[in-house]
Motif scaffolding. Structure first.
Motif: not given
Lengths: 34, 130
Positions: A20-21, B52-57, B69-74
């Motif tokens: 979930r990131a 780009a306008k973004v929404e990010a978890l 902000l770390k996007l762990r999946g990638t």
């Protein structure tokens, strides 16, 4: 040995939580041609 | 181009509006889409990606005085900078160190074909519970 059902469930929950990131939405401006 | 973007695993829908010059992309929960994948498809279709306008978890990481902000999946990591109209946001975000938040912001245009690594934050909220 087969894992217990709850072990599998916890594993799935952890995998879901760690994934979930992510980007949810990207509205990208693409004006202009190369 | 929308077909090309929708072929990226994890993309739910892509709608290209040539009259407004935007590609609106929705991504599935749990996706592992990287921003550079989207940029590549746009460039392969002879368009130049801009802002780009973004929404990010992502997970808030405090690195010295900087916030990331770390996007762990990638394993993508973006530096967070405050939108000029929302400078107080950084102090608020810092309180969420180690936690996942949902950010709304903007990624600046790529320069020299490099993938931008900055998100200008407009607003955020704690991640919705799964």
């Amino acid at each position: 040995m087969r894992p217990h059902a709850w072990t599998v469930l916890v594993g799935l929950l952890l995998a879901t939580a760690s994934a979930r990131a992510e980007f949810r939405r990207v509205d990208l401006t693409i004006f202009g041609m190369d | 181009m929308s077909v090309g973007i929708e072929k990226i695993a994890g993309v739910e829908s892509a709608k290209v509006e040539l009259n407004t010059g935007t590609a609106k992309i929705l991504l599935r929960s749990g996706n592992q889409v990287r921003y550079d994948q989207i940029l590549e498809v746009v460039r392969n279709n002879a368009f130049t990606p801009e802002e780009a306008k973004v929404e990010a978890l992502g997970e808030v990481v405090v690195s010295g005085a900087a916030l990331q902000l770390k996007l762990r999946g990638t394993n993508q990591i973006y530096a967070l900078v405050a939108d000029p109209h929302a400078r107080d946001l950084m102090d608020e975000i810092k309180k969420f160190a180690g936690k996942v938040i949902l950010i709304e912001g903007a990624i600046p245009p790529p320069k020299d074909k490099k993938v931008p690594t900055v998100i200008r934050v407009k607003s955020f909220k704690p991640a919705p519970q799964a």
